[in-house]
Design a protein around this motif. Structure first.
Motif, PDB file in Angstrom:
ATOM      1  N   LYS A   8       1.119  -1.183   0.317  1.00 39.70           N
ATOM      2  CA  LYS A   8      -0.009   0.140  -0.047  1.00 39.70           C
ATOM      3  C   LYS A   8       0.979   1.395   0.008  1.00 39.70           C
ATOM      4  O   LYS A   8       0.591   2.102  -0.280  1.00 39.70           O
ATOM      5  CB  LYS A   8      -0.989   0.018   1.185  1.00 39.70           C
ATOM      6  N   SER A   9       1.981   1.288   0.206  1.00 35.76           N
ATOM      7  CA  SER A   9       2.874   2.448   0.540  1.00 35.76           C
ATOM      8  C   SER A   9       3.122   2.765  -0.789  1.00 35.76           C
ATOM      9  O   SER A   9       4.202   3.796  -1.149  1.00 35.76           O
ATOM     10  CB  SER A   9       4.144   2.072   1.487  1.00 35.76           C
ATOM     11  N   ASN A  10       3.663   1.943  -1.763  1.00 39.04           N
ATOM     12  CA  ASN A  10       4.076   1.990  -2.813  1.00 39.04           C
ATOM     13  C   ASN A  10       3.301   2.246  -4.338  1.00 39.04           C
ATOM     14  O   ASN A  10       3.566   1.828  -5.410  1.00 39.04           O
ATOM     15  CB  ASN A  10       5.630   1.718  -3.601  1.00 39.04           C
ATOM     16  N   ALA A  11       1.887   1.557  -4.422  1.00 35.20           N
ATOM     17  CA  ALA A  11       0.979   1.278  -4.856  1.00 35.20           C
ATOM     18  C   ALA A  11       0.835   2.715  -5.493  1.00 35.20           C
ATOM     19  O   ALA A  11       0.727   2.897  -6.791  1.00 35.20           O
ATOM     20  CB  ALA A  11      -0.285   1.027  -4.391  1.00 35.20           C
ATOM     21  N   ALA A  12       0.407   3.459  -5.261  1.00 36.93           N
ATOM     22  CA  ALA A  12       0.675   4.846  -5.901  1.00 36.93           C
ATOM     23  C   ALA A  12       1.561   4.956  -7.247  1.00 36.93           C
ATOM     24  O   ALA A  12       1.295   5.415  -8.219  1.00 36.93           O
ATOM     25  CB  ALA A  12       0.311   6.005  -5.096  1.00 36.93           C
ATOM     26  N   LEU A  13       3.068   4.829  -6.502  1.00 34.98           N
ATOM     27  CA  LEU A  13       3.831   4.841  -7.693  1.00 34.98           C
ATOM     28  C   LEU A  13       4.122   3.677  -8.740  1.00 34.98           C
ATOM     29  O   LEU A  13       3.933   4.519  -9.713  1.00 34.98           O
ATOM     30  CB  LEU A  13       5.182   4.458  -6.858  1.00 34.98           C
ATOM     31  N   TYR A  14       3.530   2.187  -8.717  1.00 37.03           N
ATOM     32  CA  TYR A  14       3.259   1.260  -9.767  1.00 37.03           C
ATOM     33  C   TYR A  14       2.489   2.343 -10.464  1.00 37.03           C
ATOM     34  O   TYR A  14       2.024   1.987 -11.659  1.00 37.03           O
ATOM     35  CB  TYR A  14       3.038   0.060  -9.234  1.00 37.03           C
ATOM     36  N   ALA A  15       1.146   2.571 -10.103  1.00 34.98           N
ATOM     37  CA  ALA A  15      -0.196   3.266 -11.038  1.00 34.98           C
ATOM     38  C   ALA A  15       0.172   4.288 -11.410  1.00 34.98           C
ATOM     39  O   ALA A  15       0.064   4.056 -12.987  1.00 34.98           O
ATOM     40  CB  ALA A  15      -1.336   3.628  -9.937  1.00 34.98           C
ATOM     41  N   ASN A  16       1.300   5.192 -11.292  1.00 32.48           N
ATOM     42  CA  ASN A  16       1.708   6.177 -11.945  1.00 32.48           C
ATOM     43  C   ASN A  16       2.719   5.999 -12.851  1.00 32.48           C
ATOM     44  O   ASN A  16       2.271   6.745 -14.584  1.00 32.48           O
ATOM     45  CB  ASN A  16       1.980   6.890 -11.099  1.00 32.48           C
ATOM     46  N   ALA A  17       3.479   5.390 -12.902  1.00 34.14           N
ATOM     47  CA  ALA A  17       4.349   4.098 -13.714  1.00 34.14           C
ATOM     48  C   ALA A  17       3.774   3.339 -14.651  1.00 34.14           C
ATOM     49  O   ALA A  17       3.604   3.956 -15.710  1.00 34.14           O
ATOM     50  CB  ALA A  17       5.353   3.485 -12.792  1.00 34.14           C
ATOM     51  N   LEU A  18       2.820   3.447 -14.580  1.00 35.52           N
ATOM     52  CA  LEU A  18       1.889   2.662 -15.206  1.00 35.52           C
ATOM     53  C   LEU A  18       0.810   3.033 -16.156  1.00 35.52           C
ATOM     54  O   LEU A  18       0.613   2.941 -17.216  1.00 35.52           O
ATOM     55  CB  LEU A  18       0.918   0.963 -14.878  1.00 35.52           C
ATOM     56  N   PHE A  19       0.181   4.296 -15.080  1.00 36.36           N
ATOM     57  CA  PHE A  19      -0.219   5.175 -16.390  1.00 36.36           C
ATOM     58  C   PHE A  19       0.871   6.073 -17.481  1.00 36.36           C
ATOM     59  O   PHE A  19       0.118   6.003 -18.585  1.00 36.36           O
ATOM     60  CB  PHE A  19      -1.204   5.998 -15.261  1.00 36.36           C
ATOM     61  N   LEU A  20       1.819   6.198 -17.369  1.00 37.46           N
ATOM     62  CA  LEU A  20       2.845   7.028 -18.264  1.00 37.46           C
ATOM     63  C   LEU A  20       3.406   6.031 -18.826  1.00 37.46           C
ATOM     64  O   LEU A  20       3.328   6.463 -19.962  1.00 37.46           O
ATOM     65  CB  LEU A  20       3.805   7.211 -17.174  1.00 37.46           C
ATOM     66  N   LEU A  21       3.438   4.572 -19.070  1.00 38.53           N
ATOM     67  CA  LEU A  21       3.483   3.471 -19.859  1.00 38.53           C
ATOM     68  C   LEU A  21       2.951   3.454 -21.131  1.00 38.53           C
ATOM     69  O   LEU A  21       2.782   3.263 -21.459  1.00 38.53           O
ATOM     70  CB  LEU A  21       4.101   2.339 -19.521  1.00 38.53           C
ATOM     71  N   VAL A  22       1.263   3.395 -20.609  1.00 37.71           N
ATOM     72  CA  VAL A  22       0.456   3.858 -20.804  1.00 37.71           C
ATOM     73  C   VAL A  22      -0.074   4.255 -22.456  1.00 37.71           C
ATOM     74  O   VAL A  22      -0.372   4.503 -23.453  1.00 37.71           O
ATOM     75  CB  VAL A  22      -1.014   3.455 -19.986  1.00 37.71           C
ATOM     76  N   LEU A  23       0.121   5.490 -21.757  1.00 36.52           N
ATOM     77  CA  LEU A  23       0.419   7.594 -22.759  1.00 36.52           C
ATOM     78  C   LEU A  23       1.014   7.085 -23.280  1.00 36.52           C
ATOM     79  O   LEU A  23       0.661   7.387 -24.582  1.00 36.52           O
ATOM     80  CB  LEU A  23       0.843   7.945 -21.478  1.00 36.52           C
ATOM     81  N   LEU A  24       2.976   6.961 -22.883  1.00 34.43           N
ATOM     82  CA  LEU A  24       3.845   6.271 -24.824  1.00 34.43           C
ATOM     83  C   LEU A  24       3.169   5.245 -25.303  1.00 34.43           C
ATOM     84  O   LEU A  24       3.479   5.597 -26.413  1.00 34.43           O
ATOM     85  CB  LEU A  24       4.776   6.376 -23.488  1.00 34.43           C
ATOM     86  N   ALA A  25       2.558   4.080 -24.778  1.00 35.17           N
ATOM     87  CA  ALA A  25       2.416   2.877 -25.513  1.00 35.17           C
ATOM     88  C   ALA A  25       0.992   3.310 -26.606  1.00 35.17           C
ATOM     89  O   ALA A  25       1.108   2.965 -28.097  1.00 35.17           O
ATOM     90  CB  ALA A  25       2.638   1.614 -24.758  1.00 35.17           C
ATOM     91  N   VAL A  26       0.538   4.163 -25.603  1.00 32.65           N
ATOM     92  CA  VAL A  26      -0.952   4.819 -27.314  1.00 32.65           C
ATOM     93  C   VAL A  26      -0.503   5.800 -28.227  1.00 32.65           C
ATOM     94  O   VAL A  26      -1.216   6.087 -28.657  1.00 32.65           O
ATOM     95  CB  VAL A  26      -2.574   4.458 -26.538  1.00 32.65           C
TER      96      VAL A  26
END
Length: 247
Positions: free
Chosen positions: A17-35
């Motif tokens: 739970k302490s780093n869940a937001a970090l993983y979510a933000n990184a995934l969000f950026l990767l998706v934006l980049l991929a599409v």
């Protein structure tokens, strides 16, 4: 004394739970980049702009520290915040000139004058998807400020003077990572790799900082390991500095 080993890094990378937001933000950026919604340049420069966001929020943290302590009889004034903003602004300006000049010398079509700081920052804001990335960075940092600093009343644990030095080392590391990614972007013409590298490196750095801040076992191991390599400093002194640095 237990050695500082790979088990610590495994603990840092374990999702919780302490780093869940970090993983979510990184995934969000990767998706934006991929599409293709954002470009590699936008990703790299968005992290560059985060330097300003971090500084402004640190000034706000200092204000809470001063305000609380003055309310309870403290004597430190708000002038230290103005001093921080001027000093930090100068620091950011120098780093910006260095980075923009680096990109200019690499043949960047975006930055043609390294010392035109304001013009270059305006150019950053025109990059594809930058406003969405900037909004994401602001929300992410504000969420951390609200839940961690305010929610856990960390302003009771630090003074404004201690927090004044906090952003510099982190920003130095962040700008180094940005320039490293920029090397791939400009000199190797590997934009996608540069953006992915930056996202992964920043994720790793942020997870390490969160682990030190929220996990007493991790900070104890790091402090003991560093103190064992440097006899002139105690583990307790290292822990105090790490807590300030990771705030």
């Amino acid at each position: 004394m237990e050695k500082f080993n790979s088990a610590v890094f495994l603990k840092v990378a374990t999702p919780d739970k302490s780093n869940a937001a970090l993983y979510a933000n990184a995934l969000f950026l990767l998706v934006l980049l991929a599409v293709g919604f954002v470009t590699p340049w936008s990703i790299v420069m968005a992290y560059f702009l985060e330097t300003i966001v971090i500084g402004l929020l640190n000034a706000l943290k200092m204000a809470f520290c001063v305000g609380f302590k003055r309310h309870n009889g403290g004597t430190q004034g708000f002038g230290i915040i103005l001093f921080f903003l001027v000093h930090y602004g100068f620091f950011v300006a120098i780093q910006s000139i260095f980075a923009f000049t680096f990109f200019e010398l690499g043949g960047s079509t975006f930055f043609t004058d390294g010392i035109a700081v304001l013009k270059n920052y305006w150019t950053l804001l025109q990059l594809d998807g930058m406003w969405l990335l900037l909004l994401s960075i602001i929300l992410n940092n504000c969420f951390s400020f609200a839940t961690d600093f305010l929610g856990e009343k960390r302003y009771l644990k630090f003074t404004a003077s201690e927090l004044m030095i906090k952003p510099y080392l982190r920003i130095f590391i962040q700008q180094f990572v940005v320039v490293l990614s920029g090397f791939f972007l400009v000199y190797l013409d590997a934009g996608f790799i540069a953006a992915v590298l930056l996202i992964i490196l920043r994720l790793g750095i942020d997870m390490f900082l969160v682990s030190l801040r929220d996990n007493s076992a991790s900070i104890d191991k790091v402090a003991d390991w560093y103190a064992s390599k440097n006899a002139e400093v105690s583990a307790e002194e290292v822990k105090k500095q790490l807590k300030i640095f990771t705030e």
